[in-house]
Design an enzyme around this catalytic site. Structure first.
Site, mmCIF file in Angstrom:
data_model
loop_
_atom_site.group_PDB
_atom_site.id
_atom_site.type_symbol
_atom_site.label_atom_id
_atom_site.label_comp_id
_atom_site.label_asym_id
_atom_site.label_seq_id
_atom_site.Cartn_x
_atom_site.Cartn_y
_atom_site.Cartn_z
ATOM 1 N N GLY A 12 9.381 -8.319 3.784
ATOM 2 C CA GLY A 12 9.572 -6.876 3.980
ATOM 3 C C GLY A 12 10.769 -6.619 4.886
ATOM 4 O O GLY A 12 10.753 -5.703 5.703
ATOM 5 N N ASP A 63 6.430 -10.829 -4.241
ATOM 6 C CA ASP A 63 5.271 -10.089 -3.748
ATOM 7 C C ASP A 63 4.454 -11.040 -2.876
ATOM 8 O O ASP A 63 3.889 -12.025 -3.379
ATOM 9 C CB ASP A 63 4.448 -9.600 -4.947
ATOM 10 C CG ASP A 63 3.266 -8.744 -4.524
ATOM 11 O OD1 ASP A 63 2.868 -8.801 -3.336
ATOM 12 O OD2 ASP A 63 2.729 -8.020 -5.384
ATOM 13 N N SER A 142 -0.665 -4.969 14.641
ATOM 14 C CA SER A 142 -0.567 -3.553 15.015
ATOM 15 C C SER A 142 -1.503 -3.250 16.171
ATOM 16 O O SER A 142 -2.537 -3.916 16.332
ATOM 17 C CB SER A 142 -0.967 -2.683 13.820
ATOM 18 O OG SER A 142 -1.153 -1.346 14.234
ATOM 19 N N TYR A 155 -6.755 -1.168 7.019
ATOM 20 C CA TYR A 155 -5.523 -1.606 7.698
ATOM 21 C C TYR A 155 -5.834 -2.270 9.039
ATOM 22 O O TYR A 155 -5.307 -3.341 9.354
ATOM 23 C CB TYR A 155 -4.644 -0.370 7.892
ATOM 24 C CG TYR A 155 -3.294 -0.608 8.524
ATOM 25 C CD1 TYR A 155 -2.212 -1.092 7.781
ATOM 26 C CD2 TYR A 155 -3.077 -0.311 9.874
ATOM 27 C CE1 TYR A 155 -0.968 -1.281 8.364
ATOM 28 C CE2 TYR A 155 -1.836 -0.498 10.460
ATOM 29 C CZ TYR A 155 -0.782 -0.978 9.699
ATOM 30 O OH TYR A 155 0.452 -1.161 10.283
ATOM 31 N N LYS A 159 -5.150 -6.120 10.133
ATOM 32 C CA LYS A 159 -4.303 -6.416 11.298
ATOM 33 C C LYS A 159 -5.067 -7.225 12.343
ATOM 34 O O LYS A 159 -4.486 -8.088 13.004
ATOM 35 C CB LYS A 159 -3.749 -5.118 11.899
ATOM 36 C CG LYS A 159 -2.761 -4.387 10.990
ATOM 37 C CD LYS A 159 -1.520 -5.218 10.748
ATOM 38 C CE LYS A 159 -0.439 -4.491 9.958
ATOM 39 N NZ LYS A 159 0.732 -5.335 9.695
HETATM 40 P P1 NDP Z 1 7.905 0.240 5.916
HETATM 41 O O1 NDP Z 1 6.930 0.916 5.028
HETATM 42 O O2 NDP Z 1 9.070 1.005 6.456
HETATM 43 O O3 NDP Z 1 8.486 -1.091 5.176
HETATM 44 C C1 NDP Z 1 7.594 -1.969 4.570
HETATM 45 C C2 NDP Z 1 8.339 -3.198 4.088
HETATM 46 O O4 NDP Z 1 7.379 -4.110 3.518
HETATM 47 C C3 NDP Z 1 9.348 -2.898 2.992
HETATM 48 O O5 NDP Z 1 10.451 -3.768 3.145
HETATM 49 C C4 NDP Z 1 8.576 -3.245 1.709
HETATM 50 O O6 NDP Z 1 9.415 -3.622 0.622
HETATM 51 C C5 NDP Z 1 7.795 -4.443 2.187
HETATM 52 N N1 NDP Z 1 6.610 -4.730 1.368
HETATM 53 C C6 NDP Z 1 5.538 -3.944 1.115
HETATM 54 N N2 NDP Z 1 4.659 -4.571 0.303
HETATM 55 C C7 NDP Z 1 5.187 -5.801 0.041
HETATM 56 C C8 NDP Z 1 4.772 -6.911 -0.734
HETATM 57 N N3 NDP Z 1 3.613 -6.893 -1.423
HETATM 58 N N4 NDP Z 1 5.560 -8.013 -0.783
HETATM 59 C C9 NDP Z 1 6.746 -8.048 -0.110
HETATM 60 N N5 NDP Z 1 7.193 -7.015 0.640
HETATM 61 C C10 NDP Z 1 6.429 -5.910 0.715
HETATM 62 O O7 NDP Z 1 7.030 -0.374 7.095
HETATM 63 P P2 NDP Z 1 7.366 -0.573 8.653
HETATM 64 O O8 NDP Z 1 8.730 -1.101 8.803
HETATM 65 O O9 NDP Z 1 6.948 0.623 9.378
HETATM 66 O O10 NDP Z 1 6.281 -1.710 9.002
HETATM 67 C C11 NDP Z 1 6.597 -3.100 9.004
HETATM 68 C C12 NDP Z 1 5.396 -3.852 9.518
HETATM 69 O O11 NDP Z 1 5.040 -3.373 10.817
HETATM 70 C C13 NDP Z 1 4.141 -3.685 8.654
HETATM 71 O O12 NDP Z 1 3.406 -4.880 8.645
HETATM 72 C C14 NDP Z 1 3.362 -2.614 9.394
HETATM 73 O O13 NDP Z 1 1.985 -2.698 9.124
HETATM 74 C C15 NDP Z 1 3.682 -2.987 10.836
HETATM 75 N N6 NDP Z 1 3.491 -1.896 11.771
HETATM 76 C C16 NDP Z 1 4.199 -0.742 11.664
HETATM 77 C C17 NDP Z 1 4.001 0.272 12.573
HETATM 78 C C18 NDP Z 1 4.742 1.560 12.532
HETATM 79 O O14 NDP Z 1 4.427 2.430 13.348
HETATM 80 N N7 NDP Z 1 5.707 1.738 11.669
HETATM 81 C C19 NDP Z 1 3.014 0.137 13.651
HETATM 82 C C20 NDP Z 1 2.328 -1.113 13.677
HETATM 83 C C21 NDP Z 1 2.574 -2.101 12.761
HETATM 84 P P3 NDP Z 1 9.799 -2.552 -0.561
HETATM 85 O O15 NDP Z 1 10.587 -1.448 0.099
HETATM 86 O O16 NDP Z 1 10.595 -3.339 -1.526
HETATM 87 O O17 NDP Z 1 8.498 -2.053 -1.130
#
Ligand code: NDP
Length: 248
Positions: A12, A63, A142, A155, A159
């Site tokens: 991601g 994925d 998280s 979620y 986590k």
């Molecule tokens: P975003 O939604 O902005 O980005 C998510 C990323 O994960 C994208 O690059 C997406 O790729 C990728 N992704 C989703 N599903 C898959 C999959 N099945 N296989 C490979 N890649 C995947 O999320 P954030 O940047 O906000 O969050 C990043 C991490 O931090 C996550 O684990 C989230 O749970 C955690 N987090 C975030 C918080 C927040 O406040 N934002 C707080 C606490 C934890 P694509 O665009 O191609 O779908």
């Protein structure tokens, strides 16, 4: 801190927190593998930003929830880059809803991507690290994995599961000089949180002693510390980066 010569895989890594992690690791000299699953244009934008720093990178679609895809991808990375030194399990999704009415698919999807996805990647990624007798695995959990959150039973359970996965893999891999730690962000300003209604955002802000949402770069800073030699004696831990919203 230099990561010159290291190869880092960021799941991601195409946007949000993952993009900030890619940029920071690249800035420190690592060759970065940027993973995405559905939005190639975001991954290409991250590639452009990494290359603008003068660093090499690879963009790879897979994925994390699908073990066969992950195995194939890691084989490809090892063949192309020769090694894997740093793995950041960052890919994550939300499918929020109250427990009493939560659809089974919402539970299963979140578990598959957020929890099993990390398992799949660690399982595939630890092999080259074991051979090298050096590695850094960093998992993005998280604050809600520790505090819980109404509307996020799936979620927060996934986590919290990542914390157990961190500790068990830290114990299993320590003898090969592979550390495994997690970073627990609070509320960070990304697309994931931009969908929250204003009222919910106001309520969250009131609970954050430092008075603002975090930035993706705040998480990237903790990740790069854990990836560095400075953190060689740190394993099985969680670093909380949450503006003080959860202490202790
Ligand atoms: P975003 O939604 O902005 O980005 C998510 C990323 O994960 C994208 O690059 C997406 O790729 C990728 N992704 C989703 N599903 C898959 C999959 N099945 N296989 C490979 N890649 C995947 O999320 P954030 O940047 O906000 O969050 C990043 C991490 O931090 C996550 O684990 C989230 O749970 C955690 N987090 C975030 C918080 C927040 O406040 N934002 C707080 C606490 C934890 P694509 O665009 O191609 O779908």
């Amino acid at each position: 801190m230099s990561l010159a010569g290291k190869v880092a895989v960021v799941t991601g890594g195409s946007r949000g927190i993952g993009r900030a992690i890619c940029l920071r690791l690249a800035n420190m000299g690592a060759r970065v593998v940027i993973n995405y699953v559905s939005r190639p244009e975001a991954a290409e934008e991250t590639r452009a930003q990494v290359e603008a720093l003068g660093s090499e990178c690879v963009v790879l679609k897979f994925d994390v929830a699908k073990s066969a895809e992950v195995q194939e991808a890691f084989k490809q990375i090892t063949a192309e880059c020769g090694r894997i030194d740093i793995l950041v399990c960052n890919a994550g999704i939300t499918r929020d809803g109250l427990l009493a009415t939560m659809k089974e698919e919402a539970w299963d999807e979140v578990m598959a991507v957020n929890l099993k996805g990390a398992f799949n990647c660690i399982k595939a990624g630890c092999r080259p690290m074991m051979k090298q007798r050096w590695g850094r695995i960093i998992i993005i959990t998280s604050v809600v994995g520790f505090a819980g959150n109404a509307g996020q039973a799936n979620y927060s359970a996934a986590k919290a599961g990542l914390v157990g996965l961190t500790r068990s893999s830290a114990r299993e891999l320590a003898s090969r000089s592979i550390t495994v730690n997690c970073v627990a962000p609070g509320y960070i300003d990304t697309e994931m949180t931009s969908e929250l209604p204003d009222k919910v955002k106001e309520k969250i802000l009131a609970e954050i002693p430092l008075g603002s949402l975090g930035k993706p770069e705040d998480i990237a800073a903790a990740v790069t510390y854990l990836a560095s030699d400075d953190a060689r004696y740190v394993t099985g831990q969680a670093i909380h980066v949450n503006g003080g919203m959860l202490m202790g």
